[in-house]
Write an enzyme that holds these catalytic residues in place. Structure first.
Site, PDB file in Angstrom:
ATOM      1  N   LYS A 110      -0.202   5.394  -2.464  1.00 33.35           N
ATOM      2  CA  LYS A 110      -0.589   4.644  -1.265  1.00 33.35           C
ATOM      3  C   LYS A 110       0.565   4.589  -0.277  1.00 33.35           C
ATOM      4  O   LYS A 110       1.703   4.347  -0.667  1.00 33.35           O
ATOM      5  CB  LYS A 110      -0.996   3.216  -1.654  1.00 33.35           C
ATOM      6  CG  LYS A 110      -2.156   3.167  -2.630  1.00 33.35           C
ATOM      7  CD  LYS A 110      -2.376   1.772  -3.180  1.00 33.35           C
ATOM      8  CE  LYS A 110      -1.283   1.342  -4.128  1.00 33.35           C
ATOM      9  NZ  LYS A 110      -1.595   0.085  -4.847  1.00 33.35           N
ATOM     10  N   THR A 112      -1.256  -8.105   5.687  1.00 29.30           N
ATOM     11  CA  THR A 112      -1.625  -7.007   4.790  1.00 29.30           C
ATOM     12  C   THR A 112      -1.606  -7.430   3.318  1.00 29.30           C
ATOM     13  O   THR A 112      -1.620  -6.580   2.437  1.00 29.30           O
ATOM     14  CB  THR A 112      -0.626  -5.839   4.962  1.00 29.30           C
ATOM     15  OG1 THR A 112       0.697  -6.347   4.699  1.00 29.30           O
ATOM     16  CG2 THR A 112      -0.672  -5.247   6.363  1.00 29.30           C
ATOM     17  N   GLY A 170      -2.590  -8.158  -0.207  1.00 30.63           N
ATOM     18  CA  GLY A 170      -3.747  -7.844  -1.046  1.00 30.63           C
ATOM     19  C   GLY A 170      -4.358  -6.473  -0.829  1.00 30.63           C
ATOM     20  O   GLY A 170      -5.370  -6.148  -1.459  1.00 30.63           O
ATOM     21  N   THR A 171      -3.747  -5.649   0.008  1.00 28.09           N
ATOM     22  CA  THR A 171      -4.353  -4.324   0.280  1.00 28.09           C
ATOM     23  C   THR A 171      -4.431  -3.479  -0.990  1.00 28.09           C
ATOM     24  O   THR A 171      -5.431  -2.800  -1.225  1.00 28.09           O
ATOM     25  CB  THR A 171      -3.556  -3.546   1.341  1.00 28.09           C
ATOM     26  OG1 THR A 171      -2.171  -3.590   0.998  1.00 28.09           O
ATOM     27  CG2 THR A 171      -3.777  -4.076   2.726  1.00 28.09           C
ATOM     28  N   GLY A 172      -3.351  -3.515  -1.793  1.00 29.55           N
ATOM     29  CA  GLY A 172      -3.318  -2.662  -2.985  1.00 29.55           C
ATOM     30  C   GLY A 172      -4.371  -3.081  -4.000  1.00 29.55           C
ATOM     31  O   GLY A 172      -5.104  -2.244  -4.546  1.00 29.55           O
ATOM     32  N   CYS A 173      -4.471  -4.399  -4.241  1.00 27.48           N
ATOM     33  CA  CYS A 173      -5.476  -4.911  -5.183  1.00 27.48           C
ATOM     34  C   CYS A 173      -6.875  -4.576  -4.683  1.00 27.48           C
ATOM     35  O   CYS A 173      -7.748  -4.157  -5.450  1.00 27.48           O
ATOM     36  CB  CYS A 173      -5.346  -6.430  -5.311  1.00 27.48           C
ATOM     37  SG  CYS A 173      -3.729  -6.993  -5.840  1.00 27.48           S
TER      38      CYS A 173
HETATM   39  N1  LIG Z   1      -1.150  -1.067   8.305  1.00 29.62           N
HETATM   40  C1  LIG Z   1      -2.024  -0.330   7.629  1.00 29.62           C
HETATM   41  N2  LIG Z   1      -2.968   0.408   8.267  1.00 29.62           N
HETATM   42  C2  LIG Z   1      -3.870   1.133   7.592  1.00 29.62           C
HETATM   43  N3  LIG Z   1      -3.911   1.211   6.252  1.00 29.62           N
HETATM   44  C3  LIG Z   1      -2.999   0.505   5.554  1.00 29.62           C
HETATM   45  C4  LIG Z   1      -2.002  -0.294   6.192  1.00 29.62           C
HETATM   46  N4  LIG Z   1      -1.244  -0.895   5.240  1.00 29.62           N
HETATM   47  C5  LIG Z   1      -1.740  -0.483   4.044  1.00 29.62           C
HETATM   48  N5  LIG Z   1      -2.780   0.354   4.224  1.00 29.62           N
HETATM   49  C6  LIG Z   1      -3.588   0.971   3.202  1.00 29.62           C
HETATM   50  O1  LIG Z   1      -3.892  -0.036   2.230  1.00 29.62           O
HETATM   51  C7  LIG Z   1      -3.992   0.538   0.942  1.00 29.62           C
HETATM   52  C8  LIG Z   1      -3.009  -0.173   0.021  1.00 29.62           C
HETATM   53  O2  LIG Z   1      -1.737   0.417   0.224  1.00 29.62           O
HETATM   54  P1  LIG Z   1      -0.335  -0.309   0.097  1.00 29.62           P
HETATM   55  O3  LIG Z   1       0.683   0.758   0.228  1.00 29.62           O
HETATM   56  O4  LIG Z   1      -0.340  -1.430   1.061  1.00 29.62           O
HETATM   57  O5  LIG Z   1      -0.423  -0.814  -1.390  1.00 29.62           O
HETATM   58  P2  LIG Z   1       0.403  -1.943  -2.127  1.00 29.62           P
HETATM   59  O6  LIG Z   1       1.837  -1.877  -1.762  1.00 29.62           O
HETATM   60  O7  LIG Z   1       0.010  -1.875  -3.549  1.00 29.62           O
HETATM   61  O8  LIG Z   1      -0.228  -3.180  -1.460  1.00 29.62           O
HETATM   62  P3  LIG Z   1       0.276  -4.679  -1.475  1.00 29.62           P
HETATM   63  O9  LIG Z   1       0.861  -4.957  -0.133  1.00 29.62           O
HETATM   64  O10 LIG Z   1      -1.022  -5.356  -1.656  1.00 29.62           O
HETATM   65  O11 LIG Z   1       1.248  -4.807  -2.614  1.00 29.62           O
HETATM   66  C9  LIG Z   1      -3.701   2.030   1.120  1.00 29.62           C
HETATM   67  O12 LIG Z   1      -4.906   2.728   1.292  1.00 29.62           O
HETATM   68  C10 LIG Z   1      -2.861   2.034   2.400  1.00 29.62           C
HETATM   69  O13 LIG Z   1      -2.883   3.278   3.043  1.00 29.62           O
HETATM   70  C1  LIG Z   2      -1.299 -12.066  -8.778  1.00 27.46           C
HETATM   71  C2  LIG Z   2      -0.872 -10.929  -7.919  1.00 27.46           C
HETATM   72  N1  LIG Z   2      -1.235  -9.668  -8.260  1.00 27.46           N
HETATM   73  C3  LIG Z   2      -0.857  -8.634  -7.477  1.00 27.46           C
HETATM   74  C4  LIG Z   2      -0.074  -8.855  -6.358  1.00 27.46           C
HETATM   75  C5  LIG Z   2       0.337  -7.698  -5.510  1.00 27.46           C
HETATM   76  O1  LIG Z   2      -0.660  -7.645  -4.583  1.00 27.46           O
HETATM   77  P1  LIG Z   2      -0.807  -6.563  -3.493  1.00 27.46           P
HETATM   78  O2  LIG Z   2      -0.047  -5.371  -4.004  1.00 27.46           O
HETATM   79  O3  LIG Z   2      -2.260  -6.268  -3.373  1.00 27.46           O
HETATM   80  O4  LIG Z   2      -0.232  -7.262  -2.293  1.00 27.46           O
HETATM   81  C6  LIG Z   2       0.271 -10.171  -6.031  1.00 27.46           C
HETATM   82  N2  LIG Z   2       1.004 -10.441  -4.922  1.00 27.46           N
HETATM   83  N3  LIG Z   2      -0.129 -11.192  -6.827  1.00 27.46           N
END
Ligand SMILES: Nc1ncnc2c1ncn2[C@@H]1O[C@H](COP(=O)(O)OP(=O)(O)OP(=O)(O)O)[C@@H](O)[C@H]1O
Ligand SMILES: Cc1ncc(COP(=O)(O)O)c(N)n1
Length: 274
Positions: free
Chosen positions: A181, A214, A216-219
């Site tokens: 990602k 942003t 929670g995007t990864g979850c």
């Molecule tokens: N500003 C943005 N615009 C468009 N897509 C985004 C943006 N930020 C994240 N994404 C998308 O969101 C999804 C999650 O990616 P990200 O790299 O944010 O994961 P993560 O680090 O696990 O997330 P988290 O911030 O929840 O820990 C991917 O498909 C990424 O391309």
């Molecule tokens: C309980 C919990 N699980 C996962 C994440 C990472 O979340 P994300 O990568 O979606 O911001 C978080 N901040 N808290």
């Protein structure tokens, strides 16, 4: 005469931590499952005290409690797709990996939560080794972010080409499809993801959403992929549909708290207010 309607519905299971702020973890996963009309079930691994500014405390559940939740759901309700998120410590990761080995899920998305988007390591080195050796090889898909992919591959990632090289390196180690990602990249590459299944690369691109909110995007992405798999989609279309969903949720992100707010999981219900 009855006016009740009973129906069958696909079931997804999230094995993850609770986020008191409601933006990530179990709370994001269950909202994402509901959006997709998939019945959401959960096995909570830990309870975080968390808000838009960060995490102030983490309490792990006993390993037996985590496994009992998985068994309760699996043995009675059945699970079409599962996803893992924050597994926190070596004993929980090893026990979940053993459970998955004994009772494989039809579909398993592993979001290898190790490092926050800001680059802070969330689990220790022993936990990372167990994740890499025991759980990830059993996944249908693994979804590291930029920093997690750096740890898993041992390569520095600054560009899309670096992401492709890392995806190939990780595939050689674990032998399962990978989605790296790109939310943590900068410039036009922010929000571009790279997929590799051992044979072909795909670049998943959407326009970068300019929002500070942003959380929670990864979850959300991993849960949406699991939901699509539970609905019967093949893996790559499931990823494409999930990517579209997370982009829309980002476009309707919620300005809550004083820090990084969560994405708007239920954006269609908000549209009438815009
Ligand atoms: N500003 C943005 N615009 C468009 N897509 C985004 C943006 N930020 C994240 N994404 C998308 O969101 C999804 C999650 O990616 P990200 O790299 O944010 O994961 P993560 O680090 O696990 O997330 P988290 O911030 O929840 O820990 C991917 O498909 C990424 O391309
Ligand atoms: C309980 C919990 N699980 C996962 C994440 C990472 O979340 P994300 O990568 O979606 O911001 C978080 N901040 N808290």
């Amino acid at each position: 005469m009855t006016n009740s309607i009973s129906r069958s519905i696909p079931v997804a299971l999230t094995i993850a931590g609770s986020d008191s702020g409601g933006g990530a973890g179990i709370q994001a996963d269950l909202r994402t499952f509901a959006f997709h009309c998939v019945h959401g079930t959960s096995a909570i691994t830990c309870v975080t005290a968390q808000n838009t500014l960060g995490v102030t405390r983490v309490d792990a559940l006993p390993v037996e409690a985590v496994i009992a939740q998985i068994e309760a759901v699996r043995s009675d309700i059945g699970v079409q797709a599962a996803k893992t998120g924050m597994l926190l410590n070596p004993s929980i990761i090893a026990a979940v990996a053993q459970q998955v080995k004994d009772y494989p899920f039809a579909n398993l998305v592993v979001d290898p939560v190790m490092v926050s988007r800001t680059g802070a390591q969330l689990i220790d080195d022993e936990a990372i080794a167990i994740l890499r050796e025991q759980l990830i090889p059993q996944a249908t898909l693994v979804t590291p972010n930029r920093y997690e992919a750096q740890i898993l591959s041992g390569l520095l990632i600054q560009s899309l080409d670096d992401m492709r090289a890392a995806a190939q390196r990780i595939y050689q180690q674990v032998g399962v499809p990978i989605l790296i990602k790109g939310g943590g990249l900068s410039g036009a590459a922010r929000g571009v993801d790279i997929w590799f299944d051992g044979k072909r690369y795909e670049t998943l691109k959407t326009t970068t959403v300019e929002t500070p909110h942003t959380h929670g995007t990864g979850c959300t992405l991993a849960a949406a992929i699991a939901a699509q798999l539970a609905l019967g989609q093949d893996l790559f279309p499931a990823i494409q549909l999930a990517k579209t969903y997370v982009t829309q949720a980002l476009q309707h992100a919620l300005a809550l708290g004083q820090g990084t707010g969560p994405v708007g999981h239920f954006f269609p219900l908000l549209l009438h207010e815009e």
